[in-house]
Write a protein that holds these residues in place. Structure first.
Motif, short mmCIF file in Angstrom:
data_model
loop_
_atom_site.label_atom_id
_atom_site.label_comp_id
_atom_site.label_asym_id
_atom_site.label_seq_id
_atom_site.Cartn_x
_atom_site.Cartn_y
_atom_site.Cartn_z
N VAL A 48 0.84 -1.20 0.00
CA VAL A 48 0.00 0.00 0.00
C VAL A 48 0.87 1.25 0.00
CG1 VAL A 48 -1.70 1.31 1.33
CG2 VAL A 48 -1.96 -1.17 1.04
N ASP A 49 1.94 1.24 0.78
CA ASP A 49 2.87 2.39 0.79
C ASP A 49 3.44 2.63 -0.60
OD1 ASP A 49 2.45 2.79 3.49
OD2 ASP A 49 4.30 1.78 4.12
N LEU A 50 3.79 1.56 -1.29
CA LEU A 50 4.31 1.70 -2.65
C LEU A 50 3.25 2.31 -3.56
CD1 LEU A 50 6.25 1.14 -5.04
CD2 LEU A 50 5.29 -1.17 -5.14
N ALA A 87 5.69 8.88 -6.67
CA ALA A 87 6.67 8.53 -7.70
C ALA A 87 6.27 7.27 -8.46
CB ALA A 87 8.05 8.35 -7.07
N ALA A 88 5.52 6.37 -7.80
CA ALA A 88 5.12 5.12 -8.45
C ALA A 88 4.00 5.33 -9.46
CB ALA A 88 4.69 4.10 -7.40
N GLN A 89 3.18 6.37 -9.28
CA GLN A 89 2.09 6.73 -10.20
C GLN A 89 1.08 5.59 -10.39
OE1 GLN A 89 4.50 8.01 -13.63
NE2 GLN A 89 4.00 10.12 -13.08
N ILE A 90 0.83 4.84 -9.31
CA ILE A 90 -0.13 3.74 -9.37
C ILE A 90 -1.56 4.29 -9.35
CG2 ILE A 90 -0.94 1.63 -8.25
CD1 ILE A 90 1.88 1.41 -9.35
N LEU A 98 -0.02 -0.18 -18.52
CA LEU A 98 -0.96 -0.54 -19.57
C LEU A 98 -1.21 0.65 -20.49
CD1 LEU A 98 -3.55 -2.29 -17.24
CD2 LEU A 98 -1.86 -3.43 -18.67
N GLY A 99 -1.47 0.35 -21.75
CA GLY A 99 -1.75 1.39 -22.73
C GLY A 99 -1.69 0.79 -24.12
N THR A 100 -1.26 1.53 -25.08
CA THR A 100 -1.12 1.02 -26.45
C THR A 100 0.02 0.02 -26.51
OG1 THR A 100 -1.92 3.13 -27.29
CG2 THR A 100 -0.82 1.66 -28.86
N GLY A 101 -0.20 -1.11 -27.19
CA GLY A 101 0.84 -2.12 -27.29
C GLY A 101 0.85 -3.04 -26.08
N LEU A 102 1.86 -3.93 -26.05
CA LEU A 102 1.96 -4.87 -24.94
C LEU A 102 2.27 -4.14 -23.63
CD1 LEU A 102 3.96 -7.91 -26.40
CD2 LEU A 102 1.59 -7.90 -25.61
N PRO A 103 1.73 -4.63 -22.53
CA PRO A 103 2.04 -4.02 -21.23
C PRO A 103 3.53 -4.10 -20.91
CG PRO A 103 0.15 -5.49 -21.07
CD PRO A 103 0.76 -5.73 -22.41
N ARG A 104 3.99 -3.15 -20.11
CA ARG A 104 5.38 -3.17 -19.64
C ARG A 104 5.38 -3.60 -18.18
NH1 ARG A 104 8.62 2.26 -19.03
NH2 ARG A 104 8.01 2.03 -16.85
N ILE A 105 6.27 -4.52 -17.83
CA ILE A 105 6.34 -5.06 -16.48
C ILE A 105 7.58 -4.51 -15.78
CG2 ILE A 105 6.45 -7.15 -15.07
CD1 ILE A 105 3.89 -6.90 -16.70
N ASP A 106 7.38 -3.93 -14.60
CA ASP A 106 8.49 -3.47 -13.75
C ASP A 106 8.50 -4.29 -12.47
OD1 ASP A 106 9.27 -1.45 -15.51
OD2 ASP A 106 7.85 -0.01 -14.64
N LYS A 107 9.70 -4.69 -12.06
CA LYS A 107 9.88 -5.40 -10.79
C LYS A 107 10.45 -4.41 -9.78
CE LYS A 107 10.91 -9.80 -13.10
NZ LYS A 107 11.93 -10.87 -13.28
N ILE A 108 9.67 -4.11 -8.76
CA ILE A 108 10.06 -3.14 -7.74
C ILE A 108 10.53 -3.90 -6.50
CG2 ILE A 108 9.37 -1.13 -6.42
CD1 ILE A 108 9.18 -0.77 -9.46
N PRO A 109 11.82 -3.79 -6.12
CA PRO A 109 12.32 -4.56 -4.97
C PRO A 109 11.51 -4.28 -3.70
CG PRO A 109 14.14 -3.58 -6.18
CD PRO A 109 12.88 -2.99 -6.76
N ALA A 110 11.24 -5.32 -2.96
CA ALA A 110 10.51 -5.22 -1.69
C ALA A 110 11.46 -5.55 -0.54
CB ALA A 110 9.33 -6.18 -1.68
#
Length: 379
Positions: free
Chosen positions: A40-42, A47-50, A238-250
């Motif tokens: 939830v904090d993330l 900066a994460a723009q979730i 998500l948007g135009t084209g294939l989604p982009r996946i980011d791995k955010i260290p926990a």
């Protein structure tokens, strides 16, 4: 089309506690349950723009978690809702909605965000994110209603412009047993979803079928050593084209596999090596390999390791060569005796501990080969 960032969670298994962890069971459970607050904090970090949080099943370890845990979880999810983020929760197979006393039946009326309750795949809602309509599709596995005896292949999808996102807790292209949801990857791709958020598999997995990306984010914080977790959050753009996946260290407790080759070590050297690699924060699968020239006190050694790590399990996969027995074999008028005489001399002449270790390992392998040859010749 605007880009939309989504935090994809699954298989947090809140409420899980280990067994026989030396009195740290409750401590580890409480620590591990903190992973939701970190998520939830993330999500709330500017900066994460979730904008969207998807929970694809097994938020809880059980369908009937402790009341205090449920209250804490709902408070965390409510933080997201009050901040204007969209939240979707899908029941899994551990926290299944089937039962009359399921957490989702008991607290469903007050559950923050969108809670999925329909037993068959449906459009569950439409959200507007950055001016883009986002159509959501899902189901909550329900015993006796959903099915699950064969792959689910037919999935709904509208034809409207916008994003079409599916969220399911199940297994792709295989039958996982009772009380599970088997899903056809090709069926999901044929539906034409822009993204398929999955849960159930605890490892991070990505699968592309046609133009559809199907993702298991995996379990972030580990359980047992056989289920160590990924150590990162999965953020999807998500948007135009294939989604982009980011791995955010926990920030999670590290799970490690440690292998120590003890060949050529004496008791003092083994003790020093164990001190050098100690890590009181880690959960460790510790494996001893190689050839011992002395017999350790394994119970005492195991207790020492347990003090050097947060938790560890110890496996002894060593072989043992007794020095007195080696000298007796070296006096034999045999091929084995001649081999051992040469190797023992090389051991004595070794200039460094590493060279002595290599010679000892070569000697052990040579004896094993000779013993094998002798056994085969005697049949």
């Amino acid at each position: 089309m605007a880009r939309i960032r989504c935090l994809h969670l699954a298989d947090l298994h809140l409420g899980w506690a280990p067994q026989d962890w030396g009195g740290r069971e409750a401590e580890r459970r409480q620590e591990r349950d903190g992973i939701l607050k970190k998520a939830v904090d993330l999500a709330l970090d500017p900066a994460a723009q979730i904008q969207l949080v998807l929970i694809a099943g097994d938020l809880f370890e059980s369908h009937r978690p402790p009341t205090d845990l449920v209250v804490d979880v709902m408070a965390e999810l409510d933080r997201l809702v009050r901040a204007g983020l969209q939240v979707v929760t899908v029941p899994g197979n551990h926290d299944e909605i089937t039962y009359h006393d399921s957490v989702y039946r008991k607290y469903g009326r007050d559950w923050p965000g969108l809670l999925v309750t329909n037993p068959r795949p449906e459009r569950i809602g439409v959200l507007t994110l950055s001016g883009t309509p986002c159509y959501l599709y899902s189901l909550a596995y329900t015993g006796g209603l959903t099915g699950g005896t064969e792959l689910l292949r037919d999935f709904p999808r509208g034809t409207e412009d916008g994003l079409h996102v599916a969220i399911f807790h199940g297994s792709l292209d295989w039958m996982a047993g009772e009380r599970s949801l088997p899903l056809s990857a090709q069926g999901l791709a044929d539906a034409g979803y822009d993204y398929v958020a999955l849960g159930h598999i605890h490892q991070h997995q990505l699968k592309t079928v046609g133009n559809t990306l199907l993702v298991y984010p995996g379990m972030v914080e580990g359980k047992n050593l056989s289920d160590p977790g990924t150590g990162f959050f999965t953020v999807v753009e998500l948007g135009t084209g294939l989604p982009r996946i980011d791995k955010i260290p926990a920030t999670v407790r590290p799970y490690r596999q440690v292998t120590l080759d003890v060949t050529g070590m004496n008791a003092a050297q083994l003790g020093e090596e164990l001190k050098k690699i100690a890590d009181p924060e880690a959960v460790v699968d510790f494996r001893f390999t190689g050839v011992l020239s002395f017999l350790p006190d394994w119970p005492l050694l195991t207790e020492q390791l347990k003090r050097q790590y947060y938790y560890c399990e110890v496996r002894d996969e060593t072989a043992f060569l007794d020095s007195a027995l080696l000298k007796a074999w070296a006096d034999e008028p045999t091929l084995r005796g001649a081999f051992l005489q040469r190797m023992l001399k090389r051991m004595e002449a070794a200039a460094t501990p590493e060279e002595q270790r290599r010679n000892y390992l070569a000697m052990a392998k040579g004896i094993a080969a000779l013993q094998g040859g002798k056994e085969r010749g005697s049949r």
